[in-house]
Design an enzyme around this catalytic site. Structure first.
Site, mmCIF file in Angstrom:
data_model
loop_
_atom_site.group_PDB
_atom_site.id
_atom_site.type_symbol
_atom_site.label_atom_id
_atom_site.label_comp_id
_atom_site.label_asym_id
_atom_site.label_seq_id
_atom_site.Cartn_x
_atom_site.Cartn_y
_atom_site.Cartn_z
ATOM 1 N N GLY A 215 26.721 -19.082 24.035
ATOM 2 C CA GLY A 215 27.769 -18.582 23.168
ATOM 3 C C GLY A 215 28.250 -17.202 23.598
ATOM 4 O O GLY A 215 28.324 -16.881 24.786
ATOM 5 N N SER A 216 28.538 -16.361 22.616
ATOM 6 C CA SER A 216 29.150 -15.060 22.907
ATOM 7 C C SER A 216 28.227 -14.087 23.623
ATOM 8 O O SER A 216 28.706 -13.074 24.141
ATOM 9 C CB SER A 216 29.651 -14.429 21.607
ATOM 10 O OG SER A 216 30.760 -15.162 21.100
ATOM 11 N N THR A 217 26.932 -14.347 23.678
ATOM 12 C CA THR A 217 26.062 -13.460 24.451
ATOM 13 C C THR A 217 26.414 -13.514 25.930
ATOM 14 O O THR A 217 26.133 -12.565 26.674
ATOM 15 C CB THR A 217 24.573 -13.818 24.258
ATOM 16 O OG1 THR A 217 24.331 -15.161 24.702
ATOM 17 C CG2 THR A 217 24.159 -13.683 22.803
#
Length: 485
Positions: A215-217
């Site tokens: 995801g956004s990591t």
């Protein structure tokens, strides 16, 4: 009469020669056949005839041996078994060995040739050396903080020391008690069947053997690639990004979970976790530079060992531009282990250098003499120091005034990135909550810990799941445990 005695003596001599020839045939020609025969239990009996060496955490054994007074005399015991199972694995008389119990089996069981001061004498006498010990890099307080932080939820935590690559915590839940599998009786068989039938897969080490969409990591890597390629420069310059963003060559519209992402600067987009900005940034950077940077951080590496093997984290190098946009925000085919994402955070914390993580500090003989030492592993550069410094600024902003505020530690400098990863057919699965970050005391020269947390909370309401709300507090407790004097 004498003639009969001579005949009897000759016949006895012939029998003796036949016995010697047969004994030589068995010893020289058939030895391996008899040794490998499943009915031959001599090696097995010898293997468990003495206590096994121990696995240590901060100098304290978390394993032991119990005398059963049976043919397979010593069974393995575990102290805080579920807590350390993702590190130790199990050593079972019935089902073999896993994890450290497997990779260090020769030393722990006493069969490693390095333990034998007189190898030829041991071969002649068939004697076995006392098992050696394995001292791990695990930080007990960090390990317990991660375990208690996850509690009854599914997920994993990995924490490393950026300056060395030492693994400080490795937790996977749900866990299991390895001692239940140690013997060869009904208890072990029942436990084995129950654990393998459990749909939550407690035997799976999620920290190193399970990959998830990050995801956004993953935007940490996308930002690094864009900065390295010169596609992005000034952190506060508008990025000319629409909201929504139409994926190249399609009519699919990508939206954001936060407001204020249209034409946001890189700093604002990172703090707000704008999908549109980073999807477009990944496309502008291009597949070659995105893949190269991901590889430099450790993605697509099939050979990582700590010493047991780690599942390969993947960044697809065959995607089109629309797929690249999704891959750049940690979706599509992008997958990562929690340990890999801890390595990403550690690379930012250490000025752009990636050190291979390791779990064994040293191995010793039963007498205490050192057999081998872990030490710092080879270093490779994921990005330039200047790029790492700018990413540190971005990650500090997430914790100080963004989605990662619940990872903040009073009196410490903390950087992080939250993520909520979609998965399943049509994104129907309950999202995974992620947090990656690093921390240092204000008096430290450089960060002391980097951590990655992923939570699979299938029972939670989709709207209540977020990296900042679910995963960040767990990361904070782990980082606090390491920073405490």
């Amino acid at each position: 009469m004498t003639r009969y005695i001579r005949h009897a003596a000759a016949f006895c001599a012939l029998l003796l020669v036949a016995l010697l020839v047969n004994a030589a045939r068995v010893q020289l020609l058939l030895a391996e056949t008899y040794r490998d025969n499943p009915a031959n239990r001599r090696d097995t009996i010898a293997r468990y005839h003495q206590p096994r060496g121990d696995i240590l955490v901060a100098g304290r054994p978390v394993t032991g041996s119990r005398d059963t007074a049976e043919h397979l005399r010593y069974e393995r015991t575990y102290r805080d078994g579920p807590l350390y199972a993702p590190v130790t694995g199990f050593a079972s008389q019935e089902y073999g060995t896993t994890l450290l119990e497997h990779t260090e089996d020769a030393l722990l069981s006493g069969t490693d040739p390095v333990l034998a001061p007189l190898p030829l004498w041991n071969e002649f006498t068939r004697s076995r050396n006392a098992g050696g010990d394995v001292e791990t890099t695990i930080h007990p307080a960090a390990q317990r903080a991660a375990y208690e932080g996850l509690r009854s939820r599914k997920g994993a935590v990995a924490a490393v020391e950026p300056a060395t690559g030492r693994i400080l915590a490795l937790v996977s839940l749900p866990s299991y008690d390895p001692e239940l599998l140690s013997g060869n009786g009904e208890t072990a068989r029942t436990a084995w069947q129950r654990l393998n039938a459990d749909p939550d897969k407690p035997l799976l080490n999620r920290a190193v053997r399970q990959t998830y969409p990050p995801g956004s990591t993953f935007k940490v890597i996308t930002a690094a690639a864009a900065l390295e390629a010169g596609v992005a420069g000034d952190l506060d310059e508008p990025t000319d990004s629409p909201d929504p963003y139409v994926l190249p060559g399609t009519t699919t519209r990508l939206t954001n979970g936060a407001r204020g992402c249209e034409d946001a600067s890189l700093r604002e987009a990172f703090t707000l976790s704008c999908n549109t900005v980073f999807a477009k940034l990944g496309v502008r950077t291009g597949l070659k530079d995105m893949a190269s940077t991901a590889h430099a951080f450790g993605f697509n590496d099939e050979d990582l060992r700590i010493p047991f093997p780690v599942a390969r984290s993947t960044f697809d190098t065959t995607v089109d531009r629309a797929q690249l946009a999704l891959a750049s925000i940690g979706q599509y085919n992008t997958r990562a282990t929690p340990l890999q994402m801890a390595m990403v955070a550690a690379a930012v914390a250490s000025g752009g250098q990636v050190r291979e993580p390791y779990l064994v500090e040293r191995t010793t003989r039963a007498s205490g003499g050192t057999v081998s030492s872990g030490g710092s592993r080879p270093v490779r550069r994921a990005m330039q120091p200047g790029t790492a410094m700018r990413l540190q600024q971005l990650m500090r902003g997430v914790v100080e005034k963004g989605t990662g505020e619940r990872a903040a530690i009073p009196g410490a400098v903390v950087g992080g990135k939250t993520g909520t990863a979609q998965h399943g057919l049509g994104n129907s699965g309950t999202p995974y909550a992620w947090f990656v970050g690093w921390a240092q005391d204000r008096s430290d020269i450089q960060p002391r810990v980097a951590v990655a947390v992923v939570v699979e909370d299938a029972a939670a309401n989709r709207r209540e799941i977020s990296g900042g709300g679910t995963a960040a507090p767990i990361a904070r407790s782990v980082m606090e445990a390491v920073l405490e004097p």
